[in-house]
Design a protein around this motif. Structure first.
Motif, PDB file in Angstrom:
ATOM      1  N   LYS A 103       0.841  -1.198   0.000  1.00  0.00           N
ATOM      2  CA  LYS A 103       0.000   0.000   0.000  1.00  0.00           C
ATOM      3  C   LYS A 103       0.881   1.255   0.000  1.00  0.00           C
ATOM      4  CE  LYS A 103      -3.346   2.416   2.901  1.00  0.00           C
ATOM      5  NZ  LYS A 103      -2.699   3.315   3.817  1.00  0.00           N
ATOM      6  N   LEU A 104       1.868   1.278   0.877  1.00  0.00           N
ATOM      7  CA  LEU A 104       2.771   2.425   0.947  1.00  0.00           C
ATOM      8  C   LEU A 104       3.563   2.601  -0.345  1.00  0.00           C
ATOM      9  CD1 LEU A 104       4.295   2.155   4.539  1.00  0.00           C
ATOM     10  CD2 LEU A 104       2.579   3.777   3.736  1.00  0.00           C
ATOM     11  N   GLU A 105       3.959   1.495  -0.937  1.00  0.00           N
ATOM     12  CA  GLU A 105       4.735   1.561  -2.178  1.00  0.00           C
ATOM     13  C   GLU A 105       3.946   2.278  -3.269  1.00  0.00           C
ATOM     14  OE1 GLU A 105       7.488  -1.509  -4.616  1.00  0.00           O
ATOM     15  OE2 GLU A 105       5.422  -2.167  -4.293  1.00  0.00           O
ATOM     16  N   GLN A 106       2.668   1.950  -3.409  1.00  0.00           N
ATOM     17  CA  GLN A 106       1.838   2.610  -4.408  1.00  0.00           C
ATOM     18  C   GLN A 106       1.687   4.098  -4.111  1.00  0.00           C
ATOM     19  OE1 GLN A 106       0.935   1.225  -7.322  1.00  0.00           O
ATOM     20  NE2 GLN A 106       2.226  -0.392  -6.507  1.00  0.00           N
ATOM     21  N   GLU A 107       1.541   4.441  -2.835  1.00  0.00           N
ATOM     22  CA  GLU A 107       1.435   5.851  -2.448  1.00  0.00           C
ATOM     23  C   GLU A 107       2.717   6.604  -2.764  1.00  0.00           C
ATOM     24  OE1 GLU A 107       0.291   5.968   1.686  1.00  0.00           O
ATOM     25  OE2 GLU A 107      -1.642   5.022   1.267  1.00  0.00           O
ATOM     26  N   ARG A 113       6.105  10.540  -8.502  1.00  0.00           N
ATOM     27  CA  ARG A 113       5.773  10.970  -9.870  1.00  0.00           C
ATOM     28  C   ARG A 113       5.290  12.416  -9.876  1.00  0.00           C
ATOM     29  NH1 ARG A 113       2.968   5.405 -11.599  1.00  0.00           N
ATOM     30  NH2 ARG A 113       4.839   4.377 -12.372  1.00  0.00           N
ATOM     31  N   GLU A 114       4.431  12.753  -8.922  1.00  0.00           N
ATOM     32  CA  GLU A 114       3.938  14.133  -8.819  1.00  0.00           C
ATOM     33  C   GLU A 114       5.094  15.093  -8.542  1.00  0.00           C
ATOM     34  OE1 GLU A 114       0.867  14.086  -5.844  1.00  0.00           O
ATOM     35  OE2 GLU A 114      -0.516  12.968  -7.140  1.00  0.00           O
ATOM     36  N   PHE A 115       6.021  14.695  -7.674  1.00  0.00           N
ATOM     37  CA  PHE A 115       7.170  15.532  -7.356  1.00  0.00           C
ATOM     38  C   PHE A 115       8.039  15.750  -8.593  1.00  0.00           C
ATOM     39  CE2 PHE A 115      11.561  15.957  -5.669  1.00  0.00           C
ATOM     40  CZ  PHE A 115      11.392  17.164  -5.007  1.00  0.00           C
ATOM     41  N   ILE A 116       8.266  14.702  -9.355  1.00  0.00           N
ATOM     42  CA  ILE A 116       9.063  14.815 -10.576  1.00  0.00           C
ATOM     43  C   ILE A 116       8.371  15.742 -11.583  1.00  0.00           C
ATOM     44  CG2 ILE A 116       9.873  13.522 -12.609  1.00  0.00           C
ATOM     45  CD1 ILE A 116      10.460  11.194 -10.601  1.00  0.00           C
ATOM     46  N   GLU A 117       7.064  15.635 -11.704  1.00  0.00           N
ATOM     47  CA  GLU A 117       6.312  16.521 -12.598  1.00  0.00           C
ATOM     48  C   GLU A 117       6.477  17.983 -12.187  1.00  0.00           C
ATOM     49  OE1 GLU A 117       2.225  15.264 -12.902  1.00  0.00           O
ATOM     50  OE2 GLU A 117       2.813  13.248 -13.544  1.00  0.00           O
ATOM     51  N   ILE A 118       6.425  18.258 -10.903  1.00  0.00           N
ATOM     52  CA  ILE A 118       6.609  19.628 -10.410  1.00  0.00           C
ATOM     53  C   ILE A 118       8.005  20.123 -10.757  1.00  0.00           C
ATOM     54  CG2 ILE A 118       6.842  21.013  -8.303  1.00  0.00           C
ATOM     55  CD1 ILE A 118       4.530  19.270  -7.141  1.00  0.00           C
ATOM     56  N   LEU A 119       9.022  19.281 -10.542  1.00  0.00           N
ATOM     57  CA  LEU A 119      10.394  19.673 -10.884  1.00  0.00           C
ATOM     58  C   LEU A 119      10.530  19.965 -12.380  1.00  0.00           C
ATOM     59  CD1 LEU A 119      12.550  17.235  -8.729  1.00  0.00           C
ATOM     60  CD2 LEU A 119      12.168  19.673  -8.351  1.00  0.00           C
ATOM     61  N   GLN A 120       9.891  19.157 -13.208  1.00  0.00           N
ATOM     62  CA  GLN A 120       9.950  19.380 -14.650  1.00  0.00           C
ATOM     63  C   GLN A 120       9.264  20.685 -15.039  1.00  0.00           C
ATOM     64  OE1 GLN A 120       8.246  15.644 -15.921  1.00  0.00           O
ATOM     65  NE2 GLN A 120      10.262  14.704 -16.211  1.00  0.00           N
ATOM     66  N   LEU A 121       8.135  20.989 -14.414  1.00  0.00           N
ATOM     67  CA  LEU A 121       7.447  22.268 -14.678  1.00  0.00           C
ATOM     68  C   LEU A 121       8.317  23.453 -14.277  1.00  0.00           C
ATOM     69  CD1 LEU A 121       3.792  21.496 -13.526  1.00  0.00           C
ATOM     70  CD2 LEU A 121       4.558  21.977 -15.863  1.00  0.00           C
ATOM     71  N   LEU A 122       8.966  23.346 -13.128  1.00  0.00           N
ATOM     72  CA  LEU A 122       9.856  24.412 -12.690  1.00  0.00           C
ATOM     73  C   LEU A 122      11.022  24.607 -13.654  1.00  0.00           C
ATOM     74  CD1 LEU A 122       9.989  23.693  -8.854  1.00  0.00           C
ATOM     75  CD2 LEU A 122       8.892  25.636  -9.978  1.00  0.00           C
ATOM     76  N   GLU A 123      11.561  23.499 -14.123  1.00  0.00           N
ATOM     77  CA  GLU A 123      12.673  23.568 -15.074  1.00  0.00           C
ATOM     78  C   GLU A 123      12.227  24.211 -16.386  1.00  0.00           C
ATOM     79  OE1 GLU A 123      15.202  20.277 -17.329  1.00  0.00           O
ATOM     80  OE2 GLU A 123      15.482  20.242 -15.147  1.00  0.00           O
TER      81      GLU A 123
END
Length: 127
Positions: A103-107, A113-123
């Motif tokens: 359960k934790l692994e899926q979370e 993934r959301e964090f990586i998306e935010i970093l990509q938007l910032l970049e």
């Protein structure tokens, strides 16, 4: 292998705060004992290796977490005497712990993934 720097030289605020997160550590400890039966010092060493010695967990931080995971029924410890000739409490994951870990692994996958998306938007905005 990377040469170990002094604690002061190697501190990384992101690594320290990320690995200082109890929520992540509960997940990662479960991941470690899902794969192998380990005693507390081995768990601490694996955490230190993961961060390439940028974060060195101390026993006063790790052992209470192991106790809580055990109290919640996610891991269990068994005293063993190995090659070292002194008893060690070796931890293994329980069936309930395996379910909780999954359960934790899926979370964590979703959150990362959301964090990586935010970093990509910032970049993209800065780039």
């Amino acid at each position: 292998m990377r040469k170990k720097n002094s604690r002061k030289d190697s501190k990384n605020l992101f690594v320290t705060s990320f690995f200082g997160s109890k929520e992540f550590l509960y997940f990662y400890i479960l991941r470690l004992v899902y794969k192998d039966e380990l005693y507390g010092e081995e768990i601490a060493k694996k955490l230190e290796e993961l961060t390439e010695s940028m974060w060195e967990p101390n026993p006063g931080f790790i052992y209470p977490m192991l106790k809580k995971l055990s109290k919640n029924g996610f891991i269990e410890g068994e005293w063993t005497v190995g090659d070292s000739k002194h008893p060690r409490l070796v931890y293994k994951i329980t069936e309930e712990g395996k379910e909780y870990y999954k359960k934790l692994e899926q979370e964590w996958i979703k959150d990362l993934r959301e964090f990586i998306e935010i970093l990509q938007l910032l970049e993209e905005r800065e780039g």
